[in-house]
Write a protein that holds these residues in place. Sequence first.
Motif, PDB file in Angstrom:
ATOM      1  N   TRP A 157       0.863  -1.176   0.000  1.00  0.00           N
ATOM      2  CA  TRP A 157       0.000   0.000   0.000  1.00  0.00           C
ATOM      3  C   TRP A 157       0.901   1.227   0.000  1.00  0.00           C
ATOM      4  CZ3 TRP A 157      -5.536  -0.417   1.787  1.00  0.00           C
ATOM      5  CH2 TRP A 157      -6.251   0.750   1.478  1.00  0.00           C
TER       6      TRP A 157
ATOM      7  N   VAL B 132       1.273   5.438  -0.455  1.00  0.00           N
ATOM      8  CA  VAL B 132       0.781   6.808  -0.587  1.00  0.00           C
ATOM      9  C   VAL B 132       1.967   7.635  -1.066  1.00  0.00           C
ATOM     10  CG1 VAL B 132      -0.191   8.827   0.547  1.00  0.00           C
ATOM     11  CG2 VAL B 132      -0.971   6.533   1.201  1.00  0.00           C
TER      12      VAL B 132
ATOM     13  N   CYS C 184      -1.096   0.026 -10.484  1.00  0.00           N
ATOM     14  CA  CYS C 184      -2.452   0.283  -9.968  1.00  0.00           C
ATOM     15  C   CYS C 184      -3.401  -0.869 -10.273  1.00  0.00           C
ATOM     16  CB  CYS C 184      -3.002   1.579 -10.559  1.00  0.00           C
ATOM     17  SG  CYS C 184      -2.176   3.081  -9.966  1.00  0.00           S
TER      18      CYS C 184
ATOM     19  N   GLU D 288      -2.007  -1.260  -3.782  1.00  0.00           N
ATOM     20  CA  GLU D 288      -2.897  -0.106  -3.693  1.00  0.00           C
ATOM     21  C   GLU D 288      -2.016   1.134  -3.744  1.00  0.00           C
ATOM     22  OE1 GLU D 288      -6.095   0.068  -3.690  1.00  0.00           O
ATOM     23  OE2 GLU D 288      -6.745  -1.978  -3.257  1.00  0.00           O
TER      24      GLU D 288
ATOM     25  N   GLN E 243      -1.960   5.335  -4.025  1.00  0.00           N
ATOM     26  CA  GLN E 243      -2.714   6.579  -3.922  1.00  0.00           C
ATOM     27  C   GLN E 243      -1.771   7.774  -4.030  1.00  0.00           C
ATOM     28  OE1 GLN E 243      -4.984   5.067  -0.130  1.00  0.00           O
ATOM     29  NE2 GLN E 243      -6.145   6.791  -0.974  1.00  0.00           N
TER      30      GLN E 243
ATOM     31  N   ARG F  75      -3.947   8.177   3.867  1.00  0.00           N
ATOM     32  CA  ARG F  75      -4.854   7.459   2.963  1.00  0.00           C
ATOM     33  C   ARG F  75      -6.161   8.222   2.796  1.00  0.00           C
ATOM     34  NH1 ARG F  75      -5.484   1.937   5.881  1.00  0.00           N
ATOM     35  NH2 ARG F  75      -7.299   1.908   4.524  1.00  0.00           N
TER      36      ARG F  75
ATOM     37  N   ALA G  46      -5.549  11.301   0.504  1.00  0.00           N
ATOM     38  CA  ALA G  46      -5.054  11.035  -0.846  1.00  0.00           C
ATOM     39  C   ALA G  46      -6.190  10.680  -1.808  1.00  0.00           C
ATOM     40  CB  ALA G  46      -4.042   9.893  -0.801  1.00  0.00           C
TER      41      ALA G  46
ATOM     42  N   ASP H 137      -8.250   8.349  -4.368  1.00  0.00           N
ATOM     43  CA  ASP H 137      -8.456   6.907  -4.355  1.00  0.00           C
ATOM     44  C   ASP H 137      -7.654   6.279  -5.498  1.00  0.00           C
ATOM     45  OD1 ASP H 137      -9.978   6.808  -6.809  1.00  0.00           O
ATOM     46  OD2 ASP H 137     -11.739   7.435  -5.699  1.00  0.00           O
ATOM     47  N   PRO H 138      -7.448   4.957  -5.480  1.00  0.00           N
ATOM     48  CA  PRO H 138      -6.593   4.323  -6.477  1.00  0.00           C
ATOM     49  C   PRO H 138      -6.983   4.595  -7.931  1.00  0.00           C
ATOM     50  CG  PRO H 138      -6.953   2.819  -4.656  1.00  0.00           C
ATOM     51  CD  PRO H 138      -7.839   4.000  -4.408  1.00  0.00           C
TER      52      PRO H 138
ATOM     53  N   SER I 213      -6.111   8.067  -8.776  1.00  0.00           N
ATOM     54  CA  SER I 213      -4.647   8.187  -8.771  1.00  0.00           C
ATOM     55  C   SER I 213      -4.060   7.734 -10.096  1.00  0.00           C
ATOM     56  CB  SER I 213      -4.056   7.368  -7.617  1.00  0.00           C
ATOM     57  OG  SER I 213      -4.439   7.905  -6.362  1.00  0.00           O
TER      58      SER I 213
END
Length: 284
Positions: free
Chosen positions: A166, A168, A195, A201, A203, A262, A265, A267-268, A271
Amino acid sequence: MAQVPSPTIRARRLRRELRRLRERTGRTSEEVAKLLGWHRTKVIRFELGHSRVMTKDIEALLDIYEVSDEEREVLTALHRQARQKGWWSAYGDVLPDDYVGFEAEATVISTFESLYVPGLLQTEEYVRAIVRAGRSTADQDEIDRRVSARLGRKVLLSRDVPPALWVVLDEAAVRRVVGGPKVMRAQLARLVEACDLPTVELQILPFAAGAHAAMGGPFTLLDYADSLLDPTVVYLDNDTSTLLLEEGQQVARYRLMFDHLRAKALDPDRSADFLTRVAAEIPD
């Protein structure tokens, strides 16, 4: 690719078990050392990982702690595994700390980066550009070894059961053109691909998010399959030093910081779109 035990994790687990067994006897480290005719700090150095534990030392400690046959078998196996070499040991001159060993057995890796693309998602050309920028006096052999060592970490993502990653990532890290337009576009394309990976994940934390909880710098949380045997560690890194945090309050603080990041930021899905737009905006 199957996962192999990390000697770094096994050594940490052994240190924790030795301390638990000593405390079970109600003895201080100085008392145990005196019983064995050792220097008074030798036991605590073992428990902190400041000294290497030899086979004869383990046997002497287990005798003092009066462990069962089953416990002795487990701890002897831990000691044997802790003395093995991970692939990263061949790069000890360019990987000076234990991070790779801690990362190697993590089941969840949560990282915030403010200046760089995280190492596990870097392309070779991006890695090379970073190494050259940070090691302006290094010769080509050193540069190649550093690049090879960094790329070696990516084997984690090819395991039969890869860790959950994960990330960020601050907008600054994707706006800074590293290695030139071609290299940076390829790196952003790699992030867009990531992604879509089921175990990743990603972000982006945009400039528009304003002030945030981690303005002090990047960090990584490493979680393991058995949190009782192998509690979470937090890794902090800068150009001159590294730090591993293990105390519960410290870990809880950084986990809360990551949760806040999270939440702020993109969302995926957004992003991935953001990264595509940034790549299109890079001038030739």
